[in-house]
Scaffold this motif. Structure first.
Motif, PDB file in Angstrom:
ATOM      1  N   PRO B 190      -2.258  53.244  36.979  1.00  0.00           N
ATOM      2  CA  PRO B 190      -2.513  54.678  36.817  1.00  0.00           C
ATOM      3  C   PRO B 190      -2.782  55.336  38.172  1.00  0.00           C
ATOM      4  CG  PRO B 190      -4.410  53.394  36.087  1.00  0.00           C
ATOM      5  CD  PRO B 190      -3.318  52.414  36.400  1.00  0.00           C
ATOM      6  N   ARG B 191      -2.721  56.650  38.200  1.00  0.00           N
ATOM      7  CA  ARG B 191      -2.966  57.383  39.445  1.00  0.00           C
ATOM      8  C   ARG B 191      -4.390  57.095  39.925  1.00  0.00           C
ATOM      9  NH1 ARG B 191      -3.491  60.999  35.299  1.00  0.00           N
ATOM     10  NH2 ARG B 191      -5.537  61.983  35.167  1.00  0.00           N
ATOM     11  N   PRO B 192      -4.566  57.021  41.249  1.00  0.00           N
ATOM     12  CA  PRO B 192      -5.910  56.772  41.781  1.00  0.00           C
ATOM     13  C   PRO B 192      -6.901  57.794  41.220  1.00  0.00           C
ATOM     14  CG  PRO B 192      -4.282  56.623  43.533  1.00  0.00           C
ATOM     15  CD  PRO B 192      -3.551  57.126  42.320  1.00  0.00           C
ATOM     16  N   ARG B 194      -8.175  57.789  38.146  1.00  0.00           N
ATOM     17  CA  ARG B 194      -8.234  57.842  36.682  1.00  0.00           C
ATOM     18  C   ARG B 194      -9.095  56.714  36.118  1.00  0.00           C
ATOM     19  NH1 ARG B 194      -6.424  59.607  31.775  1.00  0.00           N
ATOM     20  NH2 ARG B 194      -5.824  58.036  30.261  1.00  0.00           N
ATOM     21  N   ASP B 199      -8.522  51.023  40.312  1.00  0.00           N
ATOM     22  CA  ASP B 199      -8.604  51.342  41.743  1.00  0.00           C
ATOM     23  C   ASP B 199      -9.243  50.189  42.516  1.00  0.00           C
ATOM     24  OD1 ASP B 199      -7.509  53.788  41.201  1.00  0.00           O
ATOM     25  OD2 ASP B 199      -9.400  54.891  41.285  1.00  0.00           O
ATOM     26  N   ARG B 217       1.507  51.485  46.524  1.00  0.00           N
ATOM     27  CA  ARG B 217       0.929  51.805  45.222  1.00  0.00           C
ATOM     28  C   ARG B 217       1.858  52.731  44.447  1.00  0.00           C
ATOM     29  NH1 ARG B 217      -5.330  52.725  43.403  1.00  0.00           N
ATOM     30  NH2 ARG B 217      -4.828  53.224  41.237  1.00  0.00           N
ATOM     31  N   VAL B 219       2.522  54.839  41.020  1.00  0.00           N
ATOM     32  CA  VAL B 219       1.821  55.426  39.872  1.00  0.00           C
ATOM     33  C   VAL B 219       2.734  55.416  38.655  1.00  0.00           C
ATOM     34  CG1 VAL B 219       0.786  57.521  38.924  1.00  0.00           C
ATOM     35  CG2 VAL B 219       0.342  56.857  41.303  1.00  0.00           C
ATOM     36  N   GLU B 221       2.161  56.199  34.589  1.00  0.00           N
ATOM     37  CA  GLU B 221       1.302  56.528  33.443  1.00  0.00           C
ATOM     38  C   GLU B 221       2.166  56.983  32.287  1.00  0.00           C
ATOM     39  OE1 GLU B 221      -1.660  59.413  34.428  1.00  0.00           O
ATOM     40  OE2 GLU B 221      -2.654  58.107  35.881  1.00  0.00           O
TER      41      GLU B 221
END
Lengths: 337, 337
Positions: B190-192, B194, B199, B217, B219, B221
């Motif tokens: 997931p996006r940093p 969230r 993370d 990284r 993303v 989702e």
């Protein structure tokens, strides 16, 4: 002995239980000095008699009359997660917090939960399926609570139901396999009696093959649906030859696919595999699974819409039967019958 | 203005809110005639001031002081289902019913839920993870509620925590890949921001490769972890060459495996894949997934045991860090660095 409103009071429960009003009060408040057996007996009796604590005190204390209680068999299951996802969002937006409990497919746990919940005076309850302890409907009717039964349908719901016809679902899958030429079907799922929806689907498949071939029923129950499917398929392969294996759901079917692969078999070349639900997993498989897509989020959304209508004085249809969609997939093929 | 016990009363809240006591009472009881904005303001203020309805009325009304509230990000996730399974059974056997709410990883929803729950005066609360809205800890401390934070650990829990060290987990997986010769890692998740645990794991992997190779990284989702993993892998394959892809969890990794297969790539021949958790799905795969097994049921059981100890006057350890187990699997191989 009764309060002015005609409601059942602590004293009524005390008389019925043959104990003092103080004991009833202590028991219902969870205060020590009352044995667990007595406490349970009094709580059951209080629920059965329709005892609810004084309305004003209750509303002030709980600060919440918009609460909706939801009961599902378990949380491990994508099906109930989807239904809940669709439902809770709609309820939440309408200002109704909801709380969830799990029954592990045990009608007596569902009954316990309903007894506990009714004391909290929720705005409504949601139950999974249409098979309950016989003691449940009278409690809910007496409490005059809106009740949505979801996922399954029946002609005489407690209040109203929104779901799919699992017998018809099984029959659709069975007829599809039959039309492709399959003549030796097996069903892998939980033991009969554990999950009425699974039983109905198995019955639907058997109906499709009635007079042509018997349906072998293989019991596979494990903590994990994947492992259950794997073992179920291994059991099918160790017995009399079968040409199509219907699984309880897609995750079980995936376990079955892996077991067939491990046994050096090609699907659908050597054996056919059929799932149920079109769960998320099936969206990434290289060879799409033959399955039946169930409208799970839609069931949740519609149940929420009907509940909200009901709470606003509009009577929803008693029975809402939603359609499933056959996904032909690639795990059955045309075979010479 | 205060009641004898020094507790905050309806009048205190009314003065603070600049409204009448009747308005506060109506607002907290959910009775019409108070605007939603006012109701929310009063409810927040009441929670903030530590207002709880009169104890006796509340206990009599709710009939329940043994209730335990549990908050998890979502129910779609096998991880939380496992933790809950381990925990709720132990609580249930000890006579503590529990209710669940979901936050969808949103700290403000978690805060709302805690505010609502504290008014019900539960015996204890369980929260997922250790990152909360800053307003949350003061409310819980003021309510003097036992609070278990589960799944993650930190040195300064609100009350006590039971979980795994996600930074160390990521580092273990990263070091393992490094030792096998991998030198171009990517992380799909997931996006940093969230999900702090994701993370931390990404950070742990990056630490293992620090000074040797940067961690890309990606993303991804989606509603479905499987689909997220599939798309994430497709994105990895469309960019600069990577030799090992670490996924947020095993279901995402399975989506990645399917995407690699669809792209005609062999795992681990052409690219390495690493999961996290050892979810049920991995128990039936023909080629076992390289992953880290997390003790999810044990976390649930231990959190329950500590809560029960706490409720019986025994202080549990503030931080309980459980070990994970590396599953070497077959989706990484020894490569020439």
């Amino acid at each position: 002995m009764r309060k002015g409103s005609g409601a059942v009071g602590v004293r009524d429960v005390a008389v019925a239980a043959g104990v003092s009003a103080m004991t009833v009060s202590r028991a219902l408040r969870g205060i020590d000095g009352v044995s667990e057996a007595t406490r349970q007996r009094i709580a059951s009796l209080a629920a059965e008699m329709g005892y609810v604590p004084d309305g004003t005190a209750r509303a002030l204390a709980v600060g919440e009359t918009r609460l909706i209680g939801i009961s599902v068999p378990n949380l491990f299951n994508d099906v109930f997660a989807d239904i809940l996802g669709g439902m809770r969002r709609a309820l939440h937006l309408a200002g109704h917090p909801s709380i969830i409990d799990t029954t592990d497919y045990d009608p007596s746990r569902e009954l316990d939960w309903v007894e506990r919940m009714t004391v909290w005076r929720p705005a409504a309850l949601v139950l999974t399926g249409c098979d309950h302890d016989p003691g449940l409907a009278p409690i809910l009717t007496r409490a005059r609570l809106p009740v949505a039964e979801v996922w399954d349908v029946r002609t005489d719901p407690i209040d109203f139901c929104v779901g799919v016809d699992h017998l018809a679902a099984g029959e659709t899958l069975g007829r599809h396999a039959l039309s492709l030429g399959y003549r030796a079907p097996a069903f892998v799922g939980p033991r009969p009696g554990r999950d009425r929806r699974a039983d109905q689907r198995a019955e639907g498949i058997a109906m499709a093959f009635a007079g042509i071939a018997p349906l072998a029923r293989i019991v596979a129950e494990e903590d994990s649906a994947f492992v259950a499917g794997h073992r179920g398929m291994a059991q099918v392969l160790s017995g009399e030859k079968r040409d199509a294996v219907f699984f309880h759901n897609d995750n079980t079917a995936f376990g079955g696919l892996m077991a067939a692969e491990a046994a050096g078999l090609d699907v659908p070349g050597d054996i056919g595999v059929v799932g149920f639900n079109r769960l998320d997993l099936t969206r990434v498989l290289s060879r799409p699974l033959t399955t039946l897509e169930t409208p799970r989020r839609q069931i949740g959304q519609m149940a929420a819409a009907h509940l909200l209508a009901r709470l606003n004085g509009v009577t929803p249809p008693r029975v809402t039967r939603l359609e499933c969609r056959l996904i032909e997939g690639g795990t059955l093929r045309r075979v010479a019958p």
